[in-house]
Design a protein around this motif. Structure first.
Motif, PDB file in Angstrom:
ATOM      1  N   ASP A 256     -33.117   1.200  -7.136  1.00 33.41           N
ATOM      2  CA  ASP A 256     -32.067   0.574  -6.332  1.00 33.41           C
ATOM      3  C   ASP A 256     -32.728  -0.351  -5.311  1.00 33.41           C
TER       4      ASP A 256
ATOM      5  N   TYR B 270     -34.637   5.179 -12.386  1.00 33.49           N
ATOM      6  CA  TYR B 270     -33.841   4.013 -12.009  1.00 33.49           C
ATOM      7  C   TYR B 270     -34.285   3.522 -10.635  1.00 33.49           C
TER       8      TYR B 270
ATOM      9  N   GLU C  23     -25.109  11.690  -7.250  1.00 31.36           N
ATOM     10  CA  GLU C  23     -26.450  11.264  -6.868  1.00 31.36           C
ATOM     11  C   GLU C  23     -26.849  11.990  -5.582  1.00 31.36           C
TER      12      GLU C  23
ATOM     13  N   ASP D 180     -28.812  12.647  -2.401  1.00 36.28           N
ATOM     14  CA  ASP D 180     -29.571  11.808  -1.466  1.00 36.28           C
ATOM     15  C   ASP D 180     -30.119  12.687  -0.349  1.00 36.28           C
TER      16      ASP D 180
ATOM     17  N   THR E 105     -21.232   6.399 -10.245  1.00 35.01           N
ATOM     18  CA  THR E 105     -22.174   7.283  -9.561  1.00 35.01           C
ATOM     19  C   THR E 105     -21.705   7.503  -8.127  1.00 35.01           C
TER      20      THR E 105
ATOM     21  N   CYS F  87     -22.414   2.201  -8.632  1.00 38.50           N
ATOM     22  CA  CYS F  87     -22.764   3.259  -7.676  1.00 38.50           C
ATOM     23  C   CYS F  87     -22.158   2.900  -6.324  1.00 38.50           C
TER      24      CYS F  87
ATOM     25  N   GLY G  68     -34.196   8.329  -9.020  1.00 36.37           N
ATOM     26  CA  GLY G  68     -34.230   6.927  -8.618  1.00 36.37           C
ATOM     27  C   GLY G  68     -35.117   6.702  -7.416  1.00 36.37           C
TER      28      GLY G  68
ATOM     29  N   PRO H  12     -22.735   9.183  -4.546  1.00 31.64           N
ATOM     30  CA  PRO H  12     -23.789   9.821  -3.756  1.00 31.64           C
ATOM     31  C   PRO H  12     -23.255  10.941  -2.869  1.00 31.64           C
TER      32      PRO H  12
ATOM     33  N   ARG I 294     -35.359   4.118  -4.072  1.00 30.69           N
ATOM     34  CA  ARG I 294     -34.688   3.099  -3.267  1.00 30.69           C
ATOM     35  C   ARG I 294     -35.746   2.250  -2.567  1.00 30.69           C
TER      36      ARG I 294
ATOM     37  N   MET J  56     -28.055  13.390 -10.452  1.00 31.07           N
ATOM     38  CA  MET J  56     -29.289  12.622 -10.307  1.00 31.07           C
ATOM     39  C   MET J  56     -29.799  12.798  -8.881  1.00 31.07           C
ATOM     40  N   ALA J  57     -30.987  12.294  -8.624  1.00 30.14           N
ATOM     41  CA  ALA J  57     -31.553  12.347  -7.279  1.00 30.14           C
ATOM     42  C   ALA J  57     -32.191  11.010  -6.971  1.00 30.14           C
ATOM     43  N   ILE J  58     -31.984  10.510  -5.762  1.00 28.97           N
ATOM     44  CA  ILE J  58     -32.610   9.262  -5.351  1.00 28.97           C
ATOM     45  C   ILE J  58     -33.564   9.525  -4.198  1.00 28.97           C
TER      46      ILE J  58
END
Length: 467
Positions: A410, A408, A327, A329, A292, A239, A377, A294, A379, A355-357
């Motif tokens: 991070d 997931y 991803e 963010d 990945t 990533c 995810g 962002p 963080r 995806m989304a973090i």
């Protein structure tokens, strides 16, 4: 004629027309046409000197793209023009000339520095759009005055310019200063270093940013962070993450400052460009991994930024798309389903998943799942106390799985966090204990958790003979 000049001395270029179409050269060779146009510019301006008028072209890119050129040429021009806006100073002038060329007039740079700046712009374009850059074929043409007082052309190759730069004394000539309002000049730095190692000649030079002096002129630095696949016991995903200085610079800016929004947008564009160009080069060398990329909600929420970002996405080679994931963010709390579904749908043609973090535990997971998000995810913030981090892991990780998504994490920093995250159901883990950020992805590694911990100890205690 399409002409761009942020600011500058009056009378820089005479005889310019305003209009929506690029200036068209006469029906003669582009070299002769450029000489004539340069002669007009030099004759009608007291502030422009010989050696400051240059011509760059997209003919090599057009030739390599072949049949694809007809469908992507305007997007290539958008990409080129955005790069020129970021690289050149407000006193420099550029405009599109004919179908595939641009004329650039530098206000202050000497001839060699200006040629090197133009050539490095072309190198970045080749790297981003084609996945490679042959410095022997990248050229820039410069209008110079011959002994008889007429205008002649000096054609310089990037390979020769780089060779000369290696032997040039440090601190000689510098290009025009970067725009004062450019938070992160994208693609290349206008201040070309005096010496560029030969091994780095194939990629744009990225000057290091001193830890205590982060300035608006510094380009964002993007690194690759390894990700551990818990189920398959392998590190085969990377990533993109910013380095500590870039992250700190952004964090110090006010969240509602328009300049911060532009800085984040520039970061997203730089990340996309670097990730794709790096993978394109590695793919040609039979190197495979999952990547990945962002992208911030603010980039996709603005119609102008979204348009530019999606235009850049359209330049991603099709062979890479199955290996890429976006991803998201900075998703705001309570983001409507329709808005999120629209964003996911825009990104879906260019990657295998979105995806989304999250930075906080909040987030309507049912909305994410319905909108098409495949994974969510968390963080971690290393400044939090350990018990609170472990509690967050135990609370967060089971959530996405209930809605058919994977979880997931991070920022995993120690063996306890790794163990708790796995036990709670995290499918992927990244952070210092998995591996350090690097400038390029590494080969796939199969390893157990025990081996990960051993490698982490060796990195932090190289003098200790761990068994």
């Amino acid at each position: 004629m399409l002409m761009h000049q942020s600011s500058g001395p009056e009378g820089t270029i005479a005889g310019q027309d305003d209009g929506a179409t690029p200036s068209s050269p006469p029906a003669q060779s582009i070299d002769e046409s450029f000489k004539e146009r340069a002669r007009q510019i030099l004759a009608h301006s007291q502030t422009v000197t010989a050696g400051s008028v240059h011509l760059i072209g997209l003919d090599e890119i057009r030739q390599e793209l072949g049949d694809r050129w007809g469908s992507v040429n305007e997007r290539v021009h958008v990409y080129t023009e955005r790069m020129l806006k970021k690289v050149l100073s407000p006193r420099d002038v550029w405009f599109r000339y004919g179908e595939n060329h641009y004329i650039i007039v530098f206000a202050q740079a000497d001839r060699r520095s200006a040629q090197l700046t133009c050539s490095k712009v072309m190198e970045s374009l080749h790297q981003a759009l084609l996945g490679h850059a042959d410095t022997r074929r990248i050229t820039v043409k410069t209008a110079v005055v011959d002994v008889g007082g007429g205008v002649a052309l000096d054609t310089a190759r990037l390979a020769d310019l780089l060779k000369d730069a290696v032997h040039k004394p440090e601190g000689t000539a510098a290009a025009s200063p970067p725009p004062a309002d450019a938070v992160f000049p994208a693609a290349v730095s206008t201040a070309i270093p005096a010496a560029i190692p030969a091994a780095e000649a194939r990629r744009p030079h990225r000057p290091e940013m001193p830890a205590d002096t982060i300035t608006p002129q510094s380009r964002p630095k993007v690194l690759f962070r390894p990700v551990f696949d818990v189920k398959h016991k392998v590190v085969s995903t990377y990533c993109c993450r910013t380095d500590a200085d870039t992250a700190r610079y952004l964090n110090l800016m006010d969240a509602f400052d328009p300049e911060r929004e532009e800085a984040v947008f520039d970061l997203d564009m730089e990340t996309l460009s670097l990730a794709v160009s790096t993978y394109n080069e590695l793919y040609a060398n039979k190197f495979r991994y999952a990547q990945t990329i962002p992208v911030h909600f603010g980039t996709l929420a603005s119609s102008r930024r979204r348009r530019e970002y999606i235009q850049a996405c359209r330049m991603i080679p099709r062979v890479l798309m199955p290996f890429l994931a976006f991803e998201l963010d900075g998703l705001p709390a309570g983001v409507p389903y329709g808005r999120l579904a629209e964003i996911v749908a825009m990104l879906r043609p260019f990657a295998r998943a979105a995806m989304a973090i999250l930075h906080e535990d909040a987030g309507d997971l049912s909305v994410y799942a319905t909108a098409g998000v495949k994974g969510v995810g968390l963080r971690l913030d290393g400044r939090e106390d350990e018990p609170h981090i472990l509690e967050r892991l135990q609370t967060f990780c089971p959530g996405p799985r209930k809605f058919g998504m994977f979880a997931y994490v991070d920022g995993v920093r120690n063996p306890v966090e790794l163990e708790v995250a796995e036990a709670a159901g995290a499918a992927y883990l990244s952070g210092p204990i998995i591996g350090e950020d690097s400038e390029v992805p590494e080969h796939m590694k199969r390893c157990t958790e025990r081996q990960l911990l051993q490698r982490s100890r060796r990195r932090h205690h190289p003098e200790t003979p761990w068994g």
